[in-house]
Design a protein around this motif. Structure first.
Motif, PDB file in Angstrom:
ATOM      1  N   SER A 162      29.991  46.342  43.405  1.00  0.00           N
ATOM      2  CA  SER A 162      30.729  46.609  44.648  1.00  0.00           C
ATOM      3  C   SER A 162      30.711  45.388  45.558  1.00  0.00           C
ATOM      4  O   SER A 162      31.714  45.063  46.207  1.00  0.00           O
ATOM      5  CB  SER A 162      30.118  47.814  45.368  1.00  0.00           C
ATOM      6  OG  SER A 162      30.204  48.976  44.577  1.00  0.00           O
ATOM      7  N   ALA A 163      29.556  44.700  45.621  1.00  0.00           N
ATOM      8  CA  ALA A 163      29.449  43.513  46.470  1.00  0.00           C
ATOM      9  C   ALA A 163      30.339  42.386  45.963  1.00  0.00           C
ATOM     10  O   ALA A 163      30.956  41.664  46.752  1.00  0.00           O
ATOM     11  CB  ALA A 163      28.000  43.056  46.527  1.00  0.00           C
ATOM     12  N   LEU A 164      30.427  42.223  44.643  1.00  0.00           N
ATOM     13  CA  LEU A 164      31.266  41.169  44.071  1.00  0.00           C
ATOM     14  C   LEU A 164      32.750  41.467  44.266  1.00  0.00           C
ATOM     15  O   LEU A 164      33.546  40.558  44.508  1.00  0.00           O
ATOM     16  CB  LEU A 164      30.946  41.008  42.584  1.00  0.00           C
ATOM     17  CG  LEU A 164      29.631  40.295  42.268  1.00  0.00           C
ATOM     18  CD1 LEU A 164      29.306  40.395  40.784  1.00  0.00           C
ATOM     19  CD2 LEU A 164      29.680  38.848  42.705  1.00  0.00           C
ATOM     20  N   ILE A 165      33.108  42.748  44.173  1.00  0.00           N
ATOM     21  CA  ILE A 165      34.499  43.126  44.421  1.00  0.00           C
ATOM     22  C   ILE A 165      34.882  42.770  45.855  1.00  0.00           C
ATOM     23  O   ILE A 165      35.985  42.272  46.122  1.00  0.00           O
ATOM     24  CB  ILE A 165      34.699  44.638  44.159  1.00  0.00           C
ATOM     25  CG1 ILE A 165      34.614  44.919  42.652  1.00  0.00           C
ATOM     26  CG2 ILE A 165      36.035  45.117  44.715  1.00  0.00           C
ATOM     27  CD1 ILE A 165      34.645  46.388  42.302  1.00  0.00           C
ATOM     28  N   ALA A 166      33.942  43.003  46.787  1.00  0.00           N
ATOM     29  CA  ALA A 166      34.189  42.657  48.194  1.00  0.00           C
ATOM     30  C   ALA A 166      34.354  41.149  48.375  1.00  0.00           C
ATOM     31  O   ALA A 166      34.991  40.698  49.328  1.00  0.00           O
ATOM     32  CB  ALA A 166      33.054  43.176  49.062  1.00  0.00           C
ATOM     33  N   LYS A 167      33.789  40.351  47.453  1.00  0.00           N
ATOM     34  CA  LYS A 167      33.911  38.891  47.511  1.00  0.00           C
ATOM     35  C   LYS A 167      35.117  38.393  46.715  1.00  0.00           C
ATOM     36  O   LYS A 167      35.278  37.194  46.502  1.00  0.00           O
ATOM     37  CB  LYS A 167      32.635  38.243  46.953  1.00  0.00           C
ATOM     38  CG  LYS A 167      31.410  38.451  47.824  1.00  0.00           C
ATOM     39  CD  LYS A 167      31.489  37.631  49.099  1.00  0.00           C
ATOM     40  CE  LYS A 167      30.224  37.779  49.918  1.00  0.00           C
ATOM     41  NZ  LYS A 167      30.221  36.943  51.122  1.00  0.00           N
TER      42      LYS A 167
END
Length: 275
Positions: A162-167
């Protein structure tokens, strides 16, 4: 007069007349919400039952800064993505493999809120939680089981995704962007309270109790907690006496009720608009 000269003339006249658009500061207000989670000291079982004492406090928001093992503030990640870049060799744009580097900020290792638990064992036997039932009930009556080590590994993988998708990392590169094994090693530094947790006689041991709410980001946590009025944690079948074979002969239960209060206030901030 051609279009280029006409444009220059118009801009020049605007500059002379002082009509050229400029950015100006504008003060605006927004509603900021914060949550408080406090133990309801009226509606809960005694902290000490049959030689077992348990205390518990919630961890979320600013309090997470006191527990660096629970929140990753900076995790380097990289991925390779094909992009069009100018090639001096071919004198045109060509597709190249470009390596991207970055850092994740405020990356939770366990779902929020987490609870720090202290257990004191004053009995003459080892207190094991192997058969204990640990669950949290929210205001809507939803039941969430305590997270075990396997569940924690699955959680940290999904939270990382989820954090990488946000990036804006490309979807096909997400799984290989960070070494998941390193994060799993970091999880071992967290004393998770699950069915493997035990406390020796006459000792006090601390650990962290986490529940599988399904929130993987700060935004998910806020959505969950802002809908709550209270949270109830049940620790059931805690052994207080054992037989000669070491099996629980007598158990007790603990119940912790937390009131959730949502505070709202207006906050001023500055933005800039063209005028």
């Amino acid at each position: 007069m051609n279009i280029k000269l006409l444009s220059i003339a118009i801009i020049g006249s605007m500059v002379i007349s002082g009509c050229l658009p400029t950015k100006v500061p504008v003060i605006k207000t927004r509603i900021v919400k914060t949550a408080e989670i406090k133990l309801n000291e009226v509606n809960f079982n005694p902290l000490r039952n049959e030689g077992i004492k348990i205390t518990m406090k919630p961890i979320f928001g600013k309090a997470t800064s006191q527990f660096p093992q629970l929140i990753k503030t900076s995790i380097p990640f990289n991925f390779i993505k094909k992009e069009k870049r100018w090639s001096h060799k071919y004198k045109q744009n060509v597709w190249k493999n470009i390596k991207h580097n970055g850092n994740l900020v405020n990356f939770p290792m366990l779902p929020l809120p987490i609870f720090e638990v202290s257990i004191t064992n004053s009995t003459k036997h080892v207190m094991k939680l192997s058969n204990a039932i640990m669950a949290l009930e929210d205001s809507a009556g939803n039941i969430f089981d305590a997270l075990n080590k396997k569940g924690a590994r699955q959680y940290v993988k999904q939270a990382l995704r989820s954090a990488l998708i946000a990036k804006n990392a490309p979807n096909d590169k997400i799984n290989s962007a960070v070494n998941i094994a390193d994060l799993h090693s970091d999880l071992l530094l967290i004393h998770l309270i699950d069915h493997d947790f035990k406390v020796l006689p006459g000792r006090t041991k601390k650990g962290f109790l986490a529940f599988n709410y399904g929130n993987f980001t700060n935004k998910d946590f806020k959505k969950f907690i802002y809908e709550q009025v209270h949270l109830n944690i049940q620790l059931l079948e805690i052994p207080v006496n054992v037989d000669k074979a070491g099996k629980a002969a007598e158990t007790t239960n603990f119940s912790f009720n937390f009131d959730v209060k949502i505070n709202s206030k207006e906050e001023k901030y500055t933005t800039y608009v063209w005028k």
